[in-house]
Each structure stands twice: as structure tokens, then as C-alpha cells.
Design a protein around this motif. Structure first.
Motif, PDB file in Angstrom:
ATOM      1  N   GLY A   1       0.814  -1.222   0.000  1.00  0.00           N
ATOM      2  CA  GLY A   1       0.000   0.000   0.000  1.00  0.00           C
ATOM      3  C   GLY A   1       0.844   1.266   0.000  1.00  0.00           C
ATOM      4  O   GLY A   1       1.729   1.422   0.840  1.00  0.00           O
ATOM      5  N   ASP A   2       0.581   2.152  -0.996  1.00  0.00           N
ATOM      6  CA  ASP A   2       1.239   3.473  -0.978  1.00  0.00           C
ATOM      7  C   ASP A   2       0.196   4.582  -1.021  1.00  0.00           C
ATOM      8  O   ASP A   2       0.472   5.689  -1.467  1.00  0.00           O
ATOM      9  N   ASP A   3      -1.017   4.227  -0.541  1.00  0.00           N
ATOM     10  CA  ASP A   3      -2.104   5.213  -0.530  1.00  0.00           C
ATOM     11  C   ASP A   3      -2.601   5.489   0.888  1.00  0.00           C
ATOM     12  O   ASP A   3      -3.756   5.840   1.102  1.00  0.00           O
ATOM     13  N   TYR A   4      -1.718   5.278   1.873  1.00  0.00           N
ATOM     14  CA  TYR A   4      -2.068   5.617   3.251  1.00  0.00           C
ATOM     15  C   TYR A   4      -1.922   7.121   3.444  1.00  0.00           C
ATOM     16  O   TYR A   4      -1.093   7.762   2.767  1.00  0.00           O
ATOM     17  N   PRO A   5      -2.680   7.709   4.369  1.00  0.00           N
ATOM     18  CA  PRO A   5      -2.556   9.144   4.629  1.00  0.00           C
ATOM     19  C   PRO A   5      -1.300   9.480   5.451  1.00  0.00           C
ATOM     20  O   PRO A   5      -1.367   9.912   6.600  1.00  0.00           O
ATOM     21  N   THR A   6      -0.131   9.194   4.860  1.00  0.00           N
ATOM     22  CA  THR A   6       1.164   9.503   5.493  1.00  0.00           C
ATOM     23  C   THR A   6       1.976  10.294   4.466  1.00  0.00           C
ATOM     24  O   THR A   6       1.619  10.296   3.277  1.00  0.00           O
ATOM     25  N   PRO A   7       3.083  10.935   4.868  1.00  0.00           N
ATOM     26  CA  PRO A   7       3.820  11.780   3.913  1.00  0.00           C
ATOM     27  C   PRO A   7       4.220  11.061   2.617  1.00  0.00           C
ATOM     28  O   PRO A   7       4.108  11.634   1.540  1.00  0.00           O
ATOM     29  N   ASP A   8       4.667   9.800   2.687  1.00  0.00           N
ATOM     30  CA  ASP A   8       5.030   9.119   1.433  1.00  0.00           C
ATOM     31  C   ASP A   8       4.011   8.055   1.023  1.00  0.00           C
ATOM     32  O   ASP A   8       4.252   7.276   0.096  1.00  0.00           O
ATOM     33  N   GLY A   9       2.895   7.978   1.739  1.00  0.00           N
ATOM     34  CA  GLY A   9       1.819   7.056   1.352  1.00  0.00           C
ATOM     35  C   GLY A   9       1.969   5.652   1.916  1.00  0.00           C
ATOM     36  O   GLY A   9       1.064   4.829   1.761  1.00  0.00           O
ATOM     37  N   THR A  10       3.110   5.342   2.571  1.00  0.00           N
ATOM     38  CA  THR A  10       3.267   3.982   3.119  1.00  0.00           C
ATOM     39  C   THR A  10       3.100   4.013   4.643  1.00  0.00           C
ATOM     40  O   THR A  10       3.283   5.053   5.281  1.00  0.00           O
TER      41      THR A  10
ATOM     42  N   GLY B   1       8.360   7.057  14.448  1.00  0.00           N
ATOM     43  CA  GLY B   1       7.848   6.153  13.433  1.00  0.00           C
ATOM     44  C   GLY B   1       8.655   6.227  12.142  1.00  0.00           C
ATOM     45  O   GLY B   1       9.239   7.259  11.814  1.00  0.00           O
ATOM     46  N   SER B   2       8.692   5.108  11.418  1.00  0.00           N
ATOM     47  CA  SER B   2       9.323   5.086  10.090  1.00  0.00           C
ATOM     48  C   SER B   2       8.359   4.438   9.112  1.00  0.00           C
ATOM     49  O   SER B   2       7.711   3.441   9.438  1.00  0.00           O
ATOM     50  N   SER B   3       8.313   4.980   7.899  1.00  0.00           N
ATOM     51  CA  SER B   3       7.433   4.411   6.879  1.00  0.00           C
ATOM     52  C   SER B   3       8.116   3.222   6.206  1.00  0.00           C
ATOM     53  O   SER B   3       9.341   3.050   6.314  1.00  0.00           O
ATOM     54  N   VAL B   4       7.317   2.426   5.485  1.00  0.00           N
ATOM     55  CA  VAL B   4       7.897   1.268   4.780  1.00  0.00           C
ATOM     56  C   VAL B   4       8.955   1.753   3.784  1.00  0.00           C
ATOM     57  O   VAL B   4      10.035   1.158   3.665  1.00  0.00           O
ATOM     58  N   LYS B   5       8.667   2.845   3.104  1.00  0.00           N
ATOM     59  CA  LYS B   5       9.658   3.355   2.132  1.00  0.00           C
ATOM     60  C   LYS B   5      10.934   3.826   2.845  1.00  0.00           C
ATOM     61  O   LYS B   5      12.043   3.634   2.326  1.00  0.00           O
ATOM     62  N   GLU B   6      10.784   4.427   4.002  1.00  0.00           N
ATOM     63  CA  GLU B   6      11.988   4.844   4.749  1.00  0.00           C
ATOM     64  C   GLU B   6      12.806   3.636   5.203  1.00  0.00           C
ATOM     65  O   GLU B   6      14.040   3.653   5.173  1.00  0.00           O
ATOM     66  N   VAL B   7      12.102   2.573   5.617  1.00  0.00           N
ATOM     67  CA  VAL B   7      12.813   1.358   6.027  1.00  0.00           C
ATOM     68  C   VAL B   7      13.555   0.754   4.829  1.00  0.00           C
ATOM     69  O   VAL B   7      14.727   0.371   4.929  1.00  0.00           O
ATOM     70  N   HIS B   8      12.878   0.713   3.689  1.00  0.00           N
ATOM     71  CA  HIS B   8      13.511   0.173   2.473  1.00  0.00           C
ATOM     72  C   HIS B   8      14.781   0.969   2.138  1.00  0.00           C
ATOM     73  O   HIS B   8      15.849   0.388   1.875  1.00  0.00           O
TER      74      HIS B   8
ATOM     75  N   ILE C   1       5.323  -1.704  -5.519  1.00  0.00           N
ATOM     76  CA  ILE C   1       4.117  -1.390  -4.749  1.00  0.00           C
ATOM     77  C   ILE C   1       3.097  -2.502  -4.966  1.00  0.00           C
ATOM     78  O   ILE C   1       2.876  -2.949  -6.089  1.00  0.00           O
ATOM     79  N   ALA C   2       2.498  -2.953  -3.876  1.00  0.00           N
ATOM     80  CA  ALA C   2       1.483  -4.007  -3.929  1.00  0.00           C
ATOM     81  C   ALA C   2       0.245  -3.497  -3.180  1.00  0.00           C
ATOM     82  O   ALA C   2       0.316  -2.474  -2.498  1.00  0.00           O
ATOM     83  N   PRO C   3      -0.885  -4.207  -3.314  1.00  0.00           N
ATOM     84  CA  PRO C   3      -2.084  -3.755  -2.582  1.00  0.00           C
ATOM     85  C   PRO C   3      -1.855  -3.760  -1.070  1.00  0.00           C
ATOM     86  O   PRO C   3      -0.969  -4.464  -0.574  1.00  0.00           O
ATOM     87  N   ARG C   4      -2.685  -2.992  -0.371  1.00  0.00           N
ATOM     88  CA  ARG C   4      -2.628  -2.983   1.097  1.00  0.00           C
ATOM     89  C   ARG C   4      -2.810  -4.388   1.640  1.00  0.00           C
ATOM     90  O   ARG C   4      -3.522  -5.207   1.033  1.00  0.00           O
ATOM     91  N   ARG C   5      -2.208  -4.684   2.786  1.00  0.00           N
ATOM     92  CA  ARG C   5      -2.395  -5.975   3.449  1.00  0.00           C
ATOM     93  C   ARG C   5      -3.599  -5.849   4.387  1.00  0.00           C
ATOM     94  O   ARG C   5      -3.698  -4.877   5.151  1.00  0.00           O
ATOM     95  N   ALA C   6      -4.488  -6.843   4.331  1.00  0.00           N
ATOM     96  CA  ALA C   6      -5.697  -6.778   5.174  1.00  0.00           C
ATOM     97  C   ALA C   6      -5.304  -6.657   6.642  1.00  0.00           C
ATOM     98  O   ALA C   6      -4.370  -7.320   7.093  1.00  0.00           O
ATOM     99  N   GLY C   7      -6.011  -5.821   7.360  1.00  0.00           N
ATOM    100  CA  GLY C   7      -5.805  -5.721   8.811  1.00  0.00           C
ATOM    101  C   GLY C   7      -4.751  -4.713   9.239  1.00  0.00           C
ATOM    102  O   GLY C   7      -4.569  -4.470  10.435  1.00  0.00           O
ATOM    103  N   ASP C   8      -4.006  -4.128   8.285  1.00  0.00           N
ATOM    104  CA  ASP C   8      -2.952  -3.177   8.665  1.00  0.00           C
ATOM    105  C   ASP C   8      -3.530  -1.816   9.046  1.00  0.00           C
ATOM    106  O   ASP C   8      -4.477  -1.337   8.423  1.00  0.00           O
TER     107      ASP C   8
END
Ligand code: NAD
Ligand code: UFG
Length: 341
Positions: free
Chosen positions: A219-228, A270-277, A292-299
């Protein structure tokens, strides 16, 4: 010397906790059924420290084995890490999670009652919180776990709290971990997931060694600065030090009989998935394929600890940053591409 029992002490977090306990002058007995670990971790811990942990193979659901253990060892306190921890598996097999986690913990606490062992530290998880309105999350955040794993963690918290509240001389502590990652700086011990790695760090680590082709960013469409999505990753050695301080606290005159404080262990950052990558690519010095893949259920979008209570109560603060988490995790993975096998 004060002797501590670490259930699940051969596992990822347990092996680091055992190392820190030994380095802090505690004696340690590890009780583990090796269902998700190997004796190699304990052998390596012994090599990394001056002390030697004693190892007893057994299951926390086995009351007779626990009786034998408490008879053979003069245990002052228990750090209870043993249990099952995969969220997806808990949805598919809730019965196993209630059996191992809840029934196993009850069996352990009953054995402690029978043998007069009155101090317990329990490995809980930020997963006991629901979707929070206040971020970072203090310990007073309403609980509301959404999967059987999280529900078992909350139940065990309640059972330990109730037992502690009436047992004469009992003092316990609940530690709610955020996202433990990294490894000891030696690269000798670390996380060794059996089968498919569900979590971000072990998955990236296997892409980095070539065992997996590509990291899926869920998911890169979360309401966070880089979407992850954002998480509070915490270095496992910081976490391990938190356990030693929890034991120090329970054995000091600061602890109050019949109370079970709840303490978050996270960095507060906090760190975003993109920052961790990106941090992993910097640690490895090469590109790590990602898509980028679809959001994971439950996240959830964001989970981040308010760790003020840990500082105030235990004098604990996380020392290590994301770069160090990636560097140490990578050293372990590079040196042990197949884990302990
Ligand atoms: P792990 O699987 O590496 O360690 C758990 C250990 O418990 C393993 O060595 C396993 O063999 C042992 N065990 C399992 N069932 C047992 C049983 N019935 N009897 C005796 N031993 C048994 O996992 P970990 O990441 O080191 O987690 C340790 C604890 O921390 C768990 O309770 C987990 O729920 C909790 N926790 C972990 C995380 C995380 O992201 N790793 C986050 C929050 C909380
Ligand atoms: N992620 C990816 N790709 C992957 C794996 C994960 O993008 O291949 C993302 C997830 O969607 C999430 C973030 O990376 O946004 C972190 O995921 P993890 O699976 O590493 O961690 P979680 O926050 O989902 O959960 C973990 C443990 C729980 C624990 C929780 C809080 O799995 O048991 O941390 O402590 F409760």
C-alpha cells in the motif's frame, strides 16, 4: 546470585534478553520447547557472554515439567516470552493460540503460585491496542485487539494482573513491545523465521540475500507523507535492556506489591515502509528490488509508542536508530543466510 527463568528464551527476543541478563550479572534458566527456535541460539549466547544459561527443554502447558523445573532451580522471577506470535496463523488456527498462549500462561502462573515465585514480566505487544486516536500511543490508549493473537495477549495481561493483585508479595510488569527488529552487534544471534517471513525486516533481509526476488510494499495510498504505513521499529538490544531494567525494578523497593504496571517499549519515532527500504539499501550498499502491492488486510496506518512511562519508571530510553537496526540485522542475515540451520 538472582536466578531468572526465561520461558521462550531460545527465540528471537528471548536470546537477546538472556544475553543482557547474563551480562548484567543474573543467572538464567531457559525453558523452551524449541517449536520456533533452536538450541544453537543458546549455545551462541553462551559464547558471547561470561555466564552460561541453563537450558531445559519443555512446554509451558506441561505442569509436571514446570514443577520439576521450579523444584530444581531457586527462581526469583520469570520473564515469560514463550508463545505463538503470527497474526495470520492465529486467524487460521485460533484454537492453537488460545491453547499455547492462554492455557500455557495460566499453567505457568499456577506453577509460580505453587512454588512461591512472585515476580513476572510478560512479553505483550502493541497489537493489544485498537486503532488509536492519539499518536504516539500512551499505555492508557483503549485496547481493542482485532485478531486472536492480540486477544490472547490481552487475556494473558488480565490473568497476570489479577493473580498479581491478590498473591501476597507478588509484583509483575507487562511490557508492550512495538516492532522489534535488528540483532546483536556480533551478528551471531538474530531472528530466524521458519517458513515464509511475514514481517517487514525479515522479508527485506531475505530479498537482500537473494532468497526472495522482490519486496512488496503493501500500500502506498495511506494518509502519510510518502503514502506507506508507519511503525515504531525498536532495536532488539534496546528491548532486551528494557527487560533487565524491568527485573531490576521489580526487585527494588520502587515496585509496589500486588501491582502490574503496563509499559510501552518503543522509540517514539515512526518510520514508513519506504523509509525502512531506503535505510536497508544504505546499510547493504546496493539496491533492493521493491514494488508497490495492494494494502495488506488488517494493517493500520500508523503505530507509534509514547515511551515516556518507560523513561520515568525504568530510566529506559531507546538508544539505537533505524540505520543501526538495519546494519545489525543485515550483519546477522549476511553471516547466517539460512539462520541457525
Ligand atoms: P519467537 O518465536 O522467536 O520466540 C518464542 C519462543 O517461545 C520460541 O523459542 C518458541 O520455541 C517458544 N515456545 C513457543 N511455544 C512454546 C511452548 N508451548 N512452550 C515453551 N516454549 C514455547 O518469537 P519472538 O519474536 O522472540 O517473541 C517472543 C515474545 O514476544 C512472544 O511472546 C511474542 O508474542 C512477543 N512479541 C513479539 C513481537 C515481535 O514482533 N517479534 C512483538 C510483540 C510481542
Ligand atoms: N510490510 C510490507 N511488506 C512486507 C511486510 C510488511 O510492506 O513484506 C509492511 C506492513 O504492511 C506494515 C509494515 O510493513 O505496514 C510493518 O509490518 P510488519 O508485519 O513487520 O509488522 P506489524 O506492524 O504488522 O506487526 C508486528 C508484529 C505484531 C506486533 C506488532 C506490534 O507482527 O505481532 O508488530 O508490535 F503486534
Amino acid at each position: 546470585m538472582v536466578k531468572i527463568l526465561a520461558t521462550g528464551g531460545a527465540g528471537f527476543i528471548g536470546s537477546h534478553v538472556v544475553l543482557e541478563l547474563l551480562n548484567s550479572g543474573y543467572e538464567v534458566v531457559v525453558f523452551d520447547n524449541l517449536s520456533n527456535s533452536s538450541r544453537a541460539s543458546i549455545e551462541r549466547v553462551a559464547r558471547l557472554t561470561n555466564g552460561t544459561p541453563e537450558f531445559v527443554e519443555g512446554d509451558i502447558r506441561d505442569a509436571a515439567a514446570l514443577d520439576a523445573l521450579f523444584k530444581a532451580h531457586d527462581i526469583t522471577a520469570v520473564i515469560h516470552l514463550a508463545g505463538l506470535k503470527a497474526v495470520g496463523e492465529s486467524v487460521a488456527h485460533p484454537e492453537q493460540y488460545y491453547d499455547v498462549n492462554v492455557a500455557g500462561s495460566t499453567t505457568l502462573f499456577n506453577a509460580m503460585l505453587r512454588h512461591g515465585v512472585k515476580h513476572g514480566v510478560f512479553s505483550s505487544s502493541a497489537t493489544v491496542y485498537g486503532e488509536a486516536e492519539v499518536m504516539p500511543m500512551p499505555e492508557t490508549t483503549p485496547t481493542g485487539p482485532v485478531n486472536p493473537y492480540g486477544k490472547t495477549k490481552l487475556m494473558i495481561e488480565q490473568i497476570l494482573t489479577d493473580i498479581t493483585s491478590i498473591g501476597p508479595g507478588w509484583r509483575s510488569m507487562i511490557l508492550r513491545y512495538f516492532n522489534p527488529v535488528g540483532a546483536h552487534k556480533s551478528g551471531q544471534i538474530g531472528e530466524d523465521p521458519l517458513g515464509f517471513p511475514d514481517n517487514l525486516f525479515p522479508f527485506i533481509a531475505q530479498v537482500a540475500t537473494g532468497r526472495r526476488a522482490v519486496l512488496n510494499i503493501f500500500g502506498d495510498d495511506y494518509p502519510t507523507p510518502d503514502g506507506t504505513a508507519i511503525r515504531d521499529y525498536i532495536h532488539v538490544m534496546d528491548l532486551a535492556r528494557g527487560h533487565v531494567l524491568a527485573i531490576d525494578y521489580l526487585l527494588s523497593d520502587k515496585a509496589v506489591d500486588n501491582e502490574t504496571p503496563v509499559v510501552n517499549l518503543g522509540t517514539g519515532k515512526g518510520s514508513s515502509v519506504k523509509e525502512v527500504h531506503a535505510a536497508w539499501e544504505a546499510a547493504c550498499g546496493f539496491d533492493i528490488p521493491a514494488q508497490i502491492a495492494p494494502r495488506r488486510a488488517g494493517d493500520v496506518t500508523i503505530y507509534c509508542a509514547d515511551a515516556a512511562k518507560a523513561k520515568e519508571m525504568l530510566g529506559w530510553e531507546a538508544e539505537f536508530d533505524l540505520a543501526k537496526m538495519c546494519e545489525d540485522h543485515w550483519r546477522w542475515q549476511k553471516g547466517n543466510p539460512e539462520g541457525y540451520r
